[in-house]
Scaffold this motif. Structure first.
Motif, PDB file in Angstrom:
ATOM      1  N   GLU A 192      20.542  75.938   5.629  1.00  0.00           N
ATOM      2  CA  GLU A 192      21.123  76.288   4.316  1.00  0.00           C
ATOM      3  C   GLU A 192      20.087  76.250   3.189  1.00  0.00           C
ATOM      4  O   GLU A 192      20.202  76.997   2.222  1.00  0.00           O
ATOM      5  CB  GLU A 192      22.320  75.402   3.993  1.00  0.00           C
ATOM      6  CG  GLU A 192      21.997  73.947   3.828  1.00  0.00           C
ATOM      7  CD  GLU A 192      23.234  73.078   3.682  1.00  0.00           C
ATOM      8  OE1 GLU A 192      23.231  72.222   2.783  1.00  0.00           O
ATOM      9  OE2 GLU A 192      24.179  73.238   4.475  1.00  0.00           O
ATOM     10  N   VAL A 193      19.051  75.407   3.321  1.00  0.00           N
ATOM     11  CA  VAL A 193      17.987  75.373   2.312  1.00  0.00           C
ATOM     12  C   VAL A 193      17.222  76.702   2.349  1.00  0.00           C
ATOM     13  O   VAL A 193      16.962  77.307   1.307  1.00  0.00           O
ATOM     14  CB  VAL A 193      17.026  74.182   2.545  1.00  0.00           C
ATOM     15  CG1 VAL A 193      15.837  74.251   1.599  1.00  0.00           C
ATOM     16  CG2 VAL A 193      17.772  72.864   2.370  1.00  0.00           C
ATOM     17  N   TYR A 194      16.883  77.168   3.546  1.00  0.00           N
ATOM     18  CA  TYR A 194      16.200  78.460   3.686  1.00  0.00           C
ATOM     19  C   TYR A 194      17.095  79.598   3.184  1.00  0.00           C
ATOM     20  O   TYR A 194      16.620  80.521   2.535  1.00  0.00           O
ATOM     21  CB  TYR A 194      15.801  78.717   5.141  1.00  0.00           C
ATOM     22  CG  TYR A 194      14.683  77.831   5.631  1.00  0.00           C
ATOM     23  CD1 TYR A 194      13.395  77.932   5.082  1.00  0.00           C
ATOM     24  CD2 TYR A 194      14.889  76.902   6.627  1.00  0.00           C
ATOM     25  CE1 TYR A 194      12.357  77.134   5.525  1.00  0.00           C
ATOM     26  CE2 TYR A 194      13.848  76.098   7.080  1.00  0.00           C
ATOM     27  CZ  TYR A 194      12.590  76.218   6.522  1.00  0.00           C
ATOM     28  OH  TYR A 194      11.565  75.420   6.963  1.00  0.00           O
ATOM     29  N   ASP A 195      18.394  79.519   3.497  1.00  0.00           N
ATOM     30  CA  ASP A 195      19.337  80.550   3.038  1.00  0.00           C
ATOM     31  C   ASP A 195      19.381  80.612   1.511  1.00  0.00           C
ATOM     32  O   ASP A 195      19.367  81.691   0.926  1.00  0.00           O
ATOM     33  CB  ASP A 195      20.743  80.292   3.587  1.00  0.00           C
ATOM     34  CG  ASP A 195      20.826  80.496   5.098  1.00  0.00           C
ATOM     35  OD1 ASP A 195      19.924  81.150   5.666  1.00  0.00           O
ATOM     36  OD2 ASP A 195      21.789  79.980   5.705  1.00  0.00           O
ATOM     37  N   LYS A 196      19.421  79.433   0.853  1.00  0.00           N
ATOM     38  CA  LYS A 196      19.453  79.398  -0.613  1.00  0.00           C
ATOM     39  C   LYS A 196      18.169  79.986  -1.198  1.00  0.00           C
ATOM     40  O   LYS A 196      18.211  80.713  -2.191  1.00  0.00           O
ATOM     41  CB  LYS A 196      19.624  77.961  -1.115  1.00  0.00           C
ATOM     42  CG  LYS A 196      21.022  77.428  -1.007  1.00  0.00           C
ATOM     43  CD  LYS A 196      21.085  76.024  -1.585  1.00  0.00           C
ATOM     44  CE  LYS A 196      22.407  75.360  -1.281  1.00  0.00           C
ATOM     45  NZ  LYS A 196      22.420  73.949  -1.701  1.00  0.00           N
ATOM     46  N   LEU A 197      17.037  79.657  -0.573  1.00  0.00           N
ATOM     47  CA  LEU A 197      15.759  80.188  -1.055  1.00  0.00           C
ATOM     48  C   LEU A 197      15.720  81.705  -0.924  1.00  0.00           C
ATOM     49  O   LEU A 197      15.314  82.408  -1.854  1.00  0.00           O
ATOM     50  CB  LEU A 197      14.597  79.561  -0.280  1.00  0.00           C
ATOM     51  CG  LEU A 197      14.272  78.116  -0.639  1.00  0.00           C
ATOM     52  CD1 LEU A 197      13.352  77.523   0.412  1.00  0.00           C
ATOM     53  CD2 LEU A 197      13.641  78.029  -2.011  1.00  0.00           C
ATOM     54  N   LEU A 198      16.137  82.230   0.220  1.00  0.00           N
ATOM     55  CA  LEU A 198      16.152  83.682   0.428  1.00  0.00           C
ATOM     56  C   LEU A 198      17.100  84.358  -0.558  1.00  0.00           C
ATOM     57  O   LEU A 198      16.804  85.436  -1.074  1.00  0.00           O
ATOM     58  CB  LEU A 198      16.540  84.015   1.872  1.00  0.00           C
ATOM     59  CG  LEU A 198      15.478  83.701   2.917  1.00  0.00           C
ATOM     60  CD1 LEU A 198      16.057  83.844   4.314  1.00  0.00           C
ATOM     61  CD2 LEU A 198      14.262  84.594   2.759  1.00  0.00           C
ATOM     62  N   GLU A 199      18.227  83.717  -0.829  1.00  0.00           N
ATOM     63  CA  GLU A 199      19.217  84.246  -1.772  1.00  0.00           C
ATOM     64  C   GLU A 199      18.619  84.299  -3.196  1.00  0.00           C
ATOM     65  O   GLU A 199      18.831  85.252  -3.928  1.00  0.00           O
ATOM     66  CB  GLU A 199      20.437  83.327  -1.764  1.00  0.00           C
ATOM     67  CG  GLU A 199      21.678  83.941  -2.338  1.00  0.00           C
ATOM     68  CD  GLU A 199      22.853  82.995  -2.186  1.00  0.00           C
ATOM     69  OE1 GLU A 199      23.304  82.449  -3.216  1.00  0.00           O
ATOM     70  OE2 GLU A 199      23.314  82.781  -1.040  1.00  0.00           O
ATOM     71  N   MET A 200      17.839  83.270  -3.563  1.00  0.00           N
ATOM     72  CA  MET A 200      17.221  83.221  -4.890  1.00  0.00           C
ATOM     73  C   MET A 200      16.236  84.373  -5.098  1.00  0.00           C
ATOM     74  O   MET A 200      16.108  84.894  -6.200  1.00  0.00           O
ATOM     75  CB  MET A 200      16.471  81.897  -5.068  1.00  0.00           C
ATOM     76  CG  MET A 200      17.350  80.690  -5.252  1.00  0.00           C
ATOM     77  SD  MET A 200      16.427  79.155  -5.201  1.00  0.00           S
ATOM     78  CE  MET A 200      15.551  79.228  -6.740  1.00  0.00           C
ATOM     79  N   PHE A 201      15.524  84.763  -4.031  1.00  0.00           N
ATOM     80  CA  PHE A 201      14.484  85.776  -4.167  1.00  0.00           C
ATOM     81  C   PHE A 201      14.941  87.167  -3.761  1.00  0.00           C
ATOM     82  O   PHE A 201      14.149  88.087  -3.734  1.00  0.00           O
ATOM     83  CB  PHE A 201      13.255  85.373  -3.343  1.00  0.00           C
ATOM     84  CG  PHE A 201      12.767  83.985  -3.662  1.00  0.00           C
ATOM     85  CD1 PHE A 201      12.682  83.553  -4.975  1.00  0.00           C
ATOM     86  CD2 PHE A 201      12.418  83.115  -2.664  1.00  0.00           C
ATOM     87  CE1 PHE A 201      12.237  82.286  -5.285  1.00  0.00           C
ATOM     88  CE2 PHE A 201      11.981  81.837  -2.962  1.00  0.00           C
ATOM     89  CZ  PHE A 201      11.887  81.417  -4.277  1.00  0.00           C
ATOM     90  N   SER A 202      16.232  87.338  -3.468  1.00  0.00           N
ATOM     91  CA  SER A 202      16.714  88.654  -3.055  1.00  0.00           C
ATOM     92  C   SER A 202      16.961  89.588  -4.235  1.00  0.00           C
ATOM     93  O   SER A 202      17.068  90.775  -4.074  1.00  0.00           O
ATOM     94  CB  SER A 202      17.996  88.510  -2.227  1.00  0.00           C
ATOM     95  OG  SER A 202      19.027  87.953  -3.019  1.00  0.00           O
ATOM     96  N   GLU A 203      17.076  89.009  -5.453  1.00  0.00           N
ATOM     97  CA  GLU A 203      17.346  89.847  -6.635  1.00  0.00           C
ATOM     98  C   GLU A 203      16.171  90.764  -6.912  1.00  0.00           C
ATOM     99  O   GLU A 203      15.042  90.454  -6.809  1.00  0.00           O
ATOM    100  CB  GLU A 203      17.584  89.007  -7.893  1.00  0.00           C
ATOM    101  CG  GLU A 203      18.852  88.223  -7.842  1.00  0.00           C
ATOM    102  CD  GLU A 203      18.653  86.796  -7.356  1.00  0.00           C
ATOM    103  OE1 GLU A 203      17.758  86.097  -7.844  1.00  0.00           O
ATOM    104  OE2 GLU A 203      19.377  86.394  -6.443  1.00  0.00           O
TER     105      GLU A 203
END
Length: 87
Positions: free
Chosen positions: A76-87
């Motif tokens: 979930e930490v990796y998922d949150k990081l990927l979500e932050m940089f997807s914009e």
């Protein structure tokens, strides 16, 4: 006139040096929980990652983040990081 020194930090995944403001800090708290530190001031052992999807994926693939923090990193930490940089 004195020039202000810019603090530099190294990305644990790419090994590149960047100004501190261009990186995201991930922290292992004293309780052992791994969190994303958006303020850059949370207590605990910190590691810096470049603000890009490639850096996050590289850190996950090589295990660089878990080595730097000496802790297991939840998906979930990796998922949150990927979500932050997807914009």
């Amino acid at each position: 006139m004195q020039v202000k020194k810019i603090p530099m930090r190294k990305c644990v995944a790419t090994q590149e040096r960047f100004p501190k403001k261009e990186l995201i800090r991930i922290v292992r708290t004293p309780e052992g929980k791994v969190i994303i530190d958006e303020t850059g001031k949370a207590n605990g052992r910190g590691a810096y990652l470049k603000k890009s999807k490639d850096a996050v994926q590289l850190a996950k693939k090589t295990g660089a983040l878990s080595r730097a923090l000496e802790a297991d990193i939840d998906q979930e930490v990796y998922d949150k990081l990927l979500e932050m940089f997807s914009e």
